[in-house]
Scaffold this active site. Sequence first.
Site, PDB file in Angstrom:
ATOM      1  CG  ASP A 137      -2.899   0.957   1.242  1.00 26.54           C
ATOM      2  OD1 ASP A 137      -2.319   1.775   0.095  1.00 26.54           O
ATOM      3  OD2 ASP A 137      -3.064   0.934   2.172  1.00 26.54           O
ATOM      4  CB  CYS A 144      -5.698   3.024  -2.337  1.00 27.25           C
ATOM      5  SG  CYS A 144      -6.340   4.446  -1.323  1.00 27.25           S
ATOM      6  NE  ARG A 166      -6.009  -1.415  -1.921  1.00 29.84           N
ATOM      7  CZ  ARG A 166      -5.296  -0.994  -0.969  1.00 29.84           C
ATOM      8  NH1 ARG A 166      -5.213  -2.606  -0.928  1.00 29.84           N
ATOM      9  NH2 ARG A 166      -3.937  -1.097  -0.617  1.00 29.84           N
ATOM     10  CE  LYS A 178      -6.696   0.846   1.480  1.00 34.49           C
ATOM     11  NZ  LYS A 178      -5.140   2.324   1.233  1.00 34.49           N
ATOM     12  CG  HIS A 201      -9.781   1.801   1.371  1.00 28.54           C
ATOM     13  ND1 HIS A 201      -9.220   3.400   0.204  1.00 28.54           N
ATOM     14  CD2 HIS A 201     -10.425   2.397   1.607  1.00 28.54           C
ATOM     15  CE1 HIS A 201      -9.775   3.730   0.843  1.00 28.54           C
ATOM     16  NE2 HIS A 201     -10.929   3.983   1.326  1.00 28.54           N
ATOM     17  CG  HIS A 255      -1.519   3.868   3.568  1.00 31.77           C
ATOM     18  ND1 HIS A 255      -1.323   4.885   4.967  1.00 31.77           N
ATOM     19  CD2 HIS A 255      -2.145   3.864   2.763  1.00 31.77           C
ATOM     20  CE1 HIS A 255      -2.384   5.667   4.030  1.00 31.77           C
ATOM     21  NE2 HIS A 255      -2.791   5.338   3.027  1.00 31.77           N
ATOM     22  CG  ASP A 299      -2.367   1.296  -3.220  1.00 38.66           C
ATOM     23  OD1 ASP A 299      -0.921   1.417  -2.942  1.00 38.66           O
ATOM     24  OD2 ASP A 299      -3.049   1.232  -2.087  1.00 38.66           O
ATOM     25  CG  ASN A 300      -2.002   4.256  -4.546  1.00 37.44           C
ATOM     26  OD1 ASN A 300      -2.816   4.376  -4.164  1.00 37.44           O
ATOM     27  ND2 ASN A 300      -0.923   4.564  -3.943  1.00 37.44           N
ATOM     28  CE  LYS A 337      -3.001   7.628  -1.488  1.00 39.90           C
ATOM     29  NZ  LYS A 337      -2.707   6.841  -0.390  1.00 39.90           N
TER      30      LYS A 337
END
Lengths: 331, 610
Positions: B54, B92, B96, B154, B156, B246, B352-353, B413
Amino acid sequence: MHINDAQMKQAPWWSWLAVITLLTMGALRPALAQTPARFYWDTLSGSNAVPLIFESINGNTNPFDPAHIVTPNADFSATMAIAGYARTFSLFDRSAMAAILLPMGRISGDVTVAGRTFRQSASGFGDPMLEFNINVLGPPAQKNIPDVMRYEPGFSVDLLADLALPIGEYNSKQPLNLGQNRWYGRFGLPVIWQLGPWVPGRRTTLELLPAVWLFGDNNNFVGQTMKTAPMFQLDAHLTRDLTETLWASLDGAWFSGGKATINGVAGKPLNNIGVGLTLGYAINSNLNLTLGYKSTINDNAPDALRMDGFMATLVYGWHPLIEGSRRLKSE
Amino acid sequence: MTTLLPRSLRSTLRKAGNLICALGFFGLAVCLAAPADTAGSGARRPNIVIILGDDMGFSDMGSFGSEIRTPNLDALASEGVRFTNFYTHASCSPTRSMLLSGVDTHVNGLGNMDEWTAPNQRQVPGYEGYLNHQVLTLPQLLKGAGYHTYMVGKWHLGKAPELIPAARGFERDFSLLDGAGSYWDMTNFTGAAPQSVFTEDGRYLTALPKDYYATKTYTDKLIGFIDANHGDGKPFFAYVSHQAPHDPYHLPREWRTRHVGAYDKGWDAVRQERLARQIALGIQPPGTALAERMWFVPDPITLAPAAKATLGKKMELYTGMMENMDFHIGRLIDHLKKIGEYDNTLFIVFGDNGAEGNDLFKMIAGSPGSRDFLFAAIKWSQTHLNAWGDPGSYVSYGPMWAQVSMTPFSQYKGWVAEGGIRNALIVSGPTVERPKGSINHGLMHVADIMPTLLEIAGVDYPTSNAGRPVPKLIGRSWRRMLSGQAPAPRGTQDYLAWEIFGNRAVRQGDWKLRWQYKPFGKAAWELFNLAADPAERKDLAAERPDKVRQMVGLWDSYVRTNNVILPSRSTFETLEDQLPPRVPDDPGYPPLIYKRQFVPPTDMLADPKP
């Protein structure tokens, strides 16, 4: 999001930390009394401190005399202050400190010598003391702010040396004096044992100071010669932060030895225990206050050491770098 | 089940299944029951492990040029293939959502982050703020095809009972439903939602396990899931959605002090070192330039030692987060080796980013007197450096280190500059027939993973579900590329597009068109040639209006095809008023703060005359 403010606002904490650490450092060594807790924490090299210690003591020994020679059936009352100056520096990449401490005050009470009781009093300046302390085991010297930031004592051991100069007020016609009319000093090994995280508000330490006091002869103790055997002293403190600026300590002390011999007549060596409680508070980033009380506990016998007292200390500390930063910030 | 049937029968049943699906009589269940070809005839289908870091940056793994020690991830890279042109989304949950659905965000429900849905997007299908039920999920399809499906970490993508992992195809799960939170307990960030929400196997947890630490517990749970069903002959799909790295950087104490002082040199030096390693490794071509240092980030050599140490410690903690995550990934890998599953497991690893350069904590609790500030005062006020990593501390490393994590790219991000959307990708394991340790520069996208894994698992993507058409997959399978039959899943005419928070971009071949809010962008289209300028330093829009027009046409096509509604409000709408005016990044300017003490020639020194 940007660094200019949010990131750089982190800076004040270190200046605060540095000074707080400074204020609680070993700059203050009230060698004439039991050493309070948290006085052995090493700090930023180049720091300065002016300690002021006030004590109100009662007992059967002269608190200006570190040998704590017991005068049976005596009852002394003393008000004393110790002022000094200390500076920290780096020596062989270890934290070191040099200080000078000057005791002063007044004492009065009944003194019995050779079966005769006198009402005596004394006032003025005691024997100044030179002190040197260097860390021998533990983190290296804190030579800059990042070192202070990263400092955690873990298990650290210092080497401490004190030397008192026999130039204080002394009247050879009476046994009760502020000056001791002899050379004396001590060697000690201040130990800091960090228990848990080193985060203000959560710090816990066990601190020990085993020390040996060595005494020269007083060749004019009411016209007699007094010899004093070496005395072993162990101070112990269990300290705990209550908040980021308030802490408390349970104190203990054990005195052993120090047998005095006057013209060949030997007294009894000490074997006494004292306990106490101390509260410390950082008034601001320069000024630190402690308040404490201590008392001997196994003191029922007439010849046992009996002493109790209140103590207040104020330590003002500063470092040019931090003071300069503060001036710039306040513009 | 499908592998036990004769090929002819499987083919017949598949056709029948497709027909049923098309007619919509029996819906998804029947469709999934239809056998499909597996990856290799008669071969055991591979286990699949997707490892998501993350906010992990492009250059944060050793195999992508980092000084951070990630031996376990690097081992996967050395046994597999690294990809340098892999794209996620800029934040994120959109990433996902595409990973698990293969469908564009503006269709799958994450047209905007749930936390930032704009007024004009409310109630619009595709902008629900969670993974909507228009889409079928990867675990749903794999589960129906005989895979065990596990998730840890996670989520989300929705918190309601019909949205949680167990409802979206995961057979076992241990999941943090929120976007972030404490690694040590259930503490979350705001007074309005003070507690993180977790599920385990479809039940909402009232407490966390003893000795909970997110990265460790996720790994423990996954190993338990795998062991519970090991030996039943079914492959598994595991979605390892680590919360790390994260922020907040919560970390066991022993992981915080592995690099004390290592980052006092500052972000510029670390970026330069990473770029040099990337060039040496072949991640970047020789001559690659670094992106500008963000204009509001100071040159670290002008900082005092205390500031360097304080800011450097943030990166020390981030490094610890990465290394701790790598350690636990190593535990998982070791376990798979121990039980004999490693050689039959396909690993896909990526972030993820872009790395996080925004100050999330300030956004939440930055206003004294506010409800969230008061909440933070109680729950998140362990600010002392020695408390960093403890419960109650909130450390993030800021834009300067985020740029390091995204070396050599620009920004981070939330933005559609390369630093926001391009990420490192490792694929390793069965089906990867490219040379071990090789590097591929083909254009890839996170939405490719769904068609790739469905093909590897031998699962057909349905055209309808319960009588309703299923959104089309937007990705391209990597299968031929992984087997060495194709250089990349895309040709030069294929394009990718992004939109989030109103920022938008299109990439086609070497070209990239970008629109971003000021001052990170110009609030106008900018054009970059990424082959020559991966750091997006030179806007070519004025020089190449023809190219801008052509790519704006692609953007318009993307908008029409994918239900894109530009938000009427954005988290970045007032950013220009918050940041200092943007100025060029000219090294050494102004000389006033760089020129050193003049030292005169010693033979010209003299004492003052009386």
